[in-house]
Design an enzyme around this catalytic site. Structure first.
Site, PDB file in Angstrom:
ATOM      1  N   GLU A 159      42.658  44.757  44.492  1.00  0.00           N
ATOM      2  CA  GLU A 159      42.398  44.146  45.798  1.00  0.00           C
ATOM      3  C   GLU A 159      42.773  45.028  46.975  1.00  0.00           C
ATOM      4  O   GLU A 159      42.086  45.039  47.987  1.00  0.00           O
ATOM      5  CB  GLU A 159      43.164  42.822  45.965  1.00  0.00           C
ATOM      6  CG  GLU A 159      42.748  41.730  45.017  1.00  0.00           C
ATOM      7  CD  GLU A 159      43.730  41.606  43.882  1.00  0.00           C
ATOM      8  OE1 GLU A 159      44.107  42.653  43.329  1.00  0.00           O
ATOM      9  OE2 GLU A 159      44.115  40.483  43.544  1.00  0.00           O
TER      10      GLU A 159
ATOM     11  N   ASP B 133      44.549  40.417  40.821  1.00  0.00           N
ATOM     12  CA  ASP B 133      45.773  39.685  40.471  1.00  0.00           C
ATOM     13  C   ASP B 133      45.515  38.657  39.378  1.00  0.00           C
ATOM     14  O   ASP B 133      44.389  38.181  39.188  1.00  0.00           O
ATOM     15  CB  ASP B 133      46.352  38.995  41.708  1.00  0.00           C
ATOM     16  CG  ASP B 133      46.926  40.000  42.696  1.00  0.00           C
ATOM     17  OD1 ASP B 133      47.189  41.146  42.294  1.00  0.00           O
ATOM     18  OD2 ASP B 133      47.098  39.630  43.873  1.00  0.00           O
TER      19      ASP B 133
ATOM     20  N   ASP C 285      46.436  35.514  39.071  1.00  0.00           N
ATOM     21  CA  ASP C 285      46.317  34.085  39.359  1.00  0.00           C
ATOM     22  C   ASP C 285      44.857  33.685  39.533  1.00  0.00           C
ATOM     23  O   ASP C 285      43.943  34.502  39.389  1.00  0.00           O
ATOM     24  CB  ASP C 285      47.141  33.716  40.597  1.00  0.00           C
ATOM     25  CG  ASP C 285      46.762  34.546  41.823  1.00  0.00           C
ATOM     26  OD1 ASP C 285      45.704  35.216  41.798  1.00  0.00           O
ATOM     27  OD2 ASP C 285      47.524  34.531  42.808  1.00  0.00           O
TER      28      ASP C 285
ATOM     29  N   GLU D 273      43.137  32.854  42.161  1.00  0.00           N
ATOM     30  CA  GLU D 273      42.434  33.515  43.254  1.00  0.00           C
ATOM     31  C   GLU D 273      42.020  34.921  42.845  1.00  0.00           C
ATOM     32  O   GLU D 273      40.921  35.374  43.151  1.00  0.00           O
ATOM     33  CB  GLU D 273      43.315  33.555  44.505  1.00  0.00           C
ATOM     34  CG  GLU D 273      42.564  34.038  45.732  1.00  0.00           C
ATOM     35  CD  GLU D 273      43.335  33.810  47.014  1.00  0.00           C
ATOM     36  OE1 GLU D 273      42.784  34.138  48.080  1.00  0.00           O
ATOM     37  OE2 GLU D 273      44.472  33.322  46.961  1.00  0.00           O
TER      38      GLU D 273
ATOM     39  N   TYR E  18      54.963  40.262  39.960  1.00  0.00           N
ATOM     40  CA  TYR E  18      54.002  39.535  40.790  1.00  0.00           C
ATOM     41  C   TYR E  18      54.689  38.402  41.539  1.00  0.00           C
ATOM     42  O   TYR E  18      55.464  37.631  40.962  1.00  0.00           O
ATOM     43  CB  TYR E  18      52.880  38.980  39.914  1.00  0.00           C
ATOM     44  CG  TYR E  18      51.714  38.447  40.716  1.00  0.00           C
ATOM     45  CD1 TYR E  18      51.123  39.218  41.708  1.00  0.00           C
ATOM     46  CD2 TYR E  18      51.216  37.173  40.486  1.00  0.00           C
ATOM     47  CE1 TYR E  18      50.056  38.731  42.445  1.00  0.00           C
ATOM     48  CE2 TYR E  18      50.149  36.682  41.213  1.00  0.00           C
ATOM     49  CZ  TYR E  18      49.573  37.464  42.191  1.00  0.00           C
ATOM     50  OH  TYR E  18      48.519  36.981  42.928  1.00  0.00           O
TER      51      TYR E  18
ATOM     52  N   ARG F  57      53.471  35.742  43.267  1.00  0.00           N
ATOM     53  CA  ARG F  57      52.930  34.377  43.354  1.00  0.00           C
ATOM     54  C   ARG F  57      53.057  33.734  41.976  1.00  0.00           C
ATOM     55  O   ARG F  57      52.227  33.939  41.096  1.00  0.00           O
ATOM     56  CB  ARG F  57      51.473  34.383  43.827  1.00  0.00           C
ATOM     57  CG  ARG F  57      51.334  34.830  45.274  1.00  0.00           C
ATOM     58  CD  ARG F  57      49.940  34.586  45.836  1.00  0.00           C
ATOM     59  NE  ARG F  57      49.825  35.079  47.193  1.00  0.00           N
ATOM     60  CZ  ARG F  57      49.413  36.293  47.534  1.00  0.00           C
ATOM     61  NH1 ARG F  57      49.057  37.151  46.580  1.00  0.00           N
ATOM     62  NH2 ARG F  57      49.337  36.667  48.790  1.00  0.00           N
TER      63      ARG F  57
ATOM     64  N   HIS G 130      53.721  32.641  32.746  1.00  0.00           N
ATOM     65  CA  HIS G 130      54.011  33.657  33.743  1.00  0.00           C
ATOM     66  C   HIS G 130      55.506  33.938  33.787  1.00  0.00           C
ATOM     67  O   HIS G 130      56.302  33.304  33.117  1.00  0.00           O
ATOM     68  CB  HIS G 130      53.517  33.192  35.116  1.00  0.00           C
ATOM     69  CG  HIS G 130      52.022  33.075  35.183  1.00  0.00           C
ATOM     70  ND1 HIS G 130      51.370  32.545  36.262  1.00  0.00           N
ATOM     71  CD2 HIS G 130      51.057  33.417  34.298  1.00  0.00           C
ATOM     72  CE1 HIS G 130      50.066  32.567  36.046  1.00  0.00           C
ATOM     73  NE2 HIS G 130      49.871  33.090  34.861  1.00  0.00           N
TER      74      HIS G 130
END
Length: 733
Positions: free
Chosen positions: A9, A82, A84, A86, A321, A323, A368
């Protein structure tokens, strides 16, 4: 080896990953989302299973064209966005924008940017997980439907320019509900008697009167205090003073003061364990408590630590990470932490085995990991002088909290002493605490959202049953019951998480949105809902109770989780929400009256009652006979309401040459000509040339124009951040 393209990203992440890959790998950044729903259209076909119409985002066409070119030249494309939902959705949009077949790409994910993690990811690739994409798509579609269907209704029934959202409106309700609790709270006066005692050998200590003749003390005014003391002690004199809070204190004067007897001394040894490692929510809360950071600022700093920073040893990603809602730590991390604790602090500070935690967060993804340092041996001290202060503070916080999880419990000795004044039948109590072994507190203690107790933790002198205690002083103190505290950013995040409202990636943007839309203002660290927040919340509670219901909102989040696990069809989740929602929209549009709050005042022009209405500038009074009668006055007097002064910018309108100004509309803040409506120029969203590229604050670097029309490049957080350069190549990495 054939050429390979890796897509992430952000440029910072790309730069860090490049260190671990060979010369045959080209790493490029998508600069976030490459596609989204159209900006000014619904973009969702409600007649065709809610199919969204995605468009290549403004400013991303050059990025996509470059990725297409590189993809054609590459044997394999690795989508490394990433891990997740999103990130999965971004990867899916990249796959579609580049028209990649399954045989042309692989999806890889990693929780930390290290050689080991990247190698493991490449060895175990997968394809895009459509369940995760569908869960994110369901969220995006429902949020779009709420925003595009409910906001226009608010314009018609309350005030133009308002916005509503599935999560943001519930967050605003949380603030409004608390403010209503505060307003309804009845403050009550009460008094306590505080004594200062001293044994024959030992230091003085504080104690509080608990009972008189076996009954709890309940004094509600000064007269009660004096009457009770005179009954128990005989004639007394008092000296009255004021405290810092402007409360009363009475110093009780009697010569001599009587002697107390120790009735009992109870000691109890307790243990205190360290709190779990950080999740997104707890990191945001602790960053706010310890440093006063806004939650979105904490996340920007954490993003930099995750994506990598330049150190003397090279570019290094420092944390995992950021989040996540899991408190798990990997076996490798646990082993490394325990080894470090034993070496640095000794075996007495090591916990037996490993201490593992289980999250209480609703919908947490246990597979996670928590937020932790990538390498525990990279201590905060070793980074002194290499990391900017704010990054070092946050890394130190994460490092200490992680190490503390595998340190021994704190051992406390709690003491509870009861003392009697026999002649008056007064029973006093004194409490104290001694730390017998500091354990994890040698390294880290969590801050609290509660105000500190004025008394603090007392260390009592040695006392035994039957000891005589000299009474050195007596002081009666006036107190008042306190209403519940307003929310801070930290406690609002905590409340949202506890109610299951939103997920780790949504807390910071939600607070930013409701701030930008004028639903709250900040008073010191507290979030205070504005007038319009009350009006909108009450309107939604009356007509759309489910939309702003905590449990209903949490249940939708749970259904998104079920979609991500393949247990639910995403269009059915949208269907179950949308069909009753749009029916309620239509009904409310026809039946609800436009907001007007009745008053007892009469219009001086036509004699009809005045009502309170809302405008973008706040509440005002107007005639109920509008539009036939256009009389208005503000809430403080008879002068007509005036628009507030515009915040002029240092840029000129390219159409008419007058200064540009900041304004607020349906979609939040925007920039337009100050001469509106004569000039209707609206500045398009700034073209991002470097996402998260500002070396000063981590904001986006965007293309701008000076007063004379010359192009330059500056931070999009202006005026908070004034970083700017004339040439693109001068932007610091």
């Amino acid at each position: 080896m054939s050429k390979q393209l890796v897509i992430v990203e952000s440029p910072a992440k790309a730069k860090t990953i490049s260190r671990f890959l060979g010369e045959n790998y080209t790493v490029r950044a998508s600069m976030g989302h490459v596609a989204d729903l159209p900006e000014h259209d619904l973009g969702v076909d409600v007649e065709n299973k809610y199919q969204p119409s995605y468009l290549i985002s403004e400013g991303k066409k050059k990025v996509v064209d470059e990725l297409k070119k590189l993809a054609k030249e590459s044997e394999k494309v690795w989508i490394a966005t990433d891990e997740d939902r999103e990130g999965e959705a971004i990867g899916w949009h990249i796959m579609n924008a580049l028209k990649l077949k399954d045989s042309q790409y692989d999806r890889i994910v990693f929780h930390e940017i290290t050689q080991t993690a990247i190698n493991k990811a490449i060895e175990t690739p997968r394809k895009i997980n459509q369940f995760l994409v569908d869960a994110q798509q369901a969220r995006r579609v429902i949020d779009r439907l709420v925003g595009y269907k409910l906001s226009p209704l608010l314009w018609r029934k309350v005030q133009k320019g308002l916005s509503a959202g599935r999560v943001q409106s519930v967050a605003v309700r949380i603030l409004v509900d608390r403010e209503e609790e505060i307003r309804a709270f009845k403050i009550e006066e009460n008094w306590r008697l505080k004594g200062v005692g001293q044994p024959e050998k030992g230091r003085s200590f504080n104690m509080i009167l608990e009972k008189i003749a076996g009954k709890k003390v309940n004094w509600t005014n000064k007269d009660h205090v004096i009457a009770a003391l005179e009954k128990g002690l005989g004639e007394i004199n008092t000296t009255e003073t004021k405290t810092k809070k402007d409360w009363i204190e009475l110093l009780i004067e009697k010569t001599p003061l009587p002697t107390l007897t120790v009735l009992s001394v109870a000691k109890k040894t307790t243990k205190k364990s360290p709190v779990p490692p950080f999740t997104t929510s707890t990191l945001q809360q602790e960053g706010h408590r310890k440093f006063g950071y806004a939650v979105d600022h904490t996340m920007r700093l954490a993003q930099q630590l995750y994506e990598g920073v330049d150190l003397k040893r090279g570019r290094v990603a420092l944390i995992t990470y950021m989040r996540t809602d899991s408190v798990n730590l990997s076996e490798e991390a646990l082993s490394q932490i325990k080894s470090y604790v034993g070496t640095a602090y000794g075996k007495d500070y090591c916990v037996e085995g490993y201490r593992r935690y289980k999250t209480n967060s609703k919908g947490a993804q246990e597979a996670h990991e928590a937020i932790r340092p990538v390498d525990i041996t990279i201590t905060p001290d070793s980074l002194q002088g290499e990391l900017p202060d704010q990054l070092l503070r946050l890394y130190t916080l994460i490092w200490k909290r992680t190490v503390a999880t595998q340190m021994a419990d704190v051992i406390l000795e709690n003491t509870d002493v009861k003392l009697e004044l026999p002649s008056a039948h007064f029973l006093f109590g004194a409490k104290g605490q001694v730390i017998r072994f500091d354990g994890f507190m040698k390294l880290y203690t969590e801050d609290s959202d509660e105000e500190d107790d004025e008394e603090g933790e007392a260390i009592l002198p040695a006392m035994e049953e039957g000891d005589s205690i000299s009474l050195l002083a007596l002081k009666a103190q006036q107190l008042f019951t306190k209403p519940p505290s307003r929310y801070t950013e930290a406690t609002l995040v905590k409340k949202m998480e506890s109610e299951g409202i939103g997920r780790p990636s949504t807390y910071a943007p939600t607070i930013k949105v409701i701030t930008d839309r004028g639903y709250l203002k900040k008073e010191k660290k507290f979030l205070v809902p504005t007038d319009i927040a009350f009006v909108v919340t009450n309107f939604l509670k009356e007509h759309f109770a489910d939309v702003v219901d905590y449990k209903f909102t949490a249940r939708i989040e749970e259904r998104f989780d079920e979609v991500s696990e393949g247990k639910e069809e995403w269009t059915l989740v949208v269907d179950d929400f949308y069909l009753p929602f749009i029916e309620r929209i239509d009904h409310t549009a026809k039946t609800a009256r436009k907001y007007a709050e009745e008053t007892s005042e009469i219009c001086p022009d036509c004699g009809k009652p005045l009502v309170i209405r809302m405008s973008k500038y706040g509440k005002f009074m107007s005639c109920s006979g509008f539009p036939e009668c256009r009389y208005t006055k503000n809430m403080d007097g008879d002068a007509p309401r005036e628009k507030p002064e515009l915040e002029l910018l240092d840029e000129l309108c390219p159409d008419c040459g007058k200064p540009l100004a900041k304004r607020t509309g349906r979609f939040g803040p925007f920039t337009a000509c100050s001469d509106y409506p004569a000039c209707k120029y609206i500045q398009r969203k700034s073209v991002i040339v470097k996402e998260k590229g500002c070396p000063d604050c981590g904001g986006n670097i965007v293309e701008k124009r000076s007063k004379r029309g010359k192009v330059f490049f500056g931070c999009d957080q202006y005026p908070k951040c004034k970083y700017a350069v004339w040439n693109k190549e001068d932007i610091k990495d």
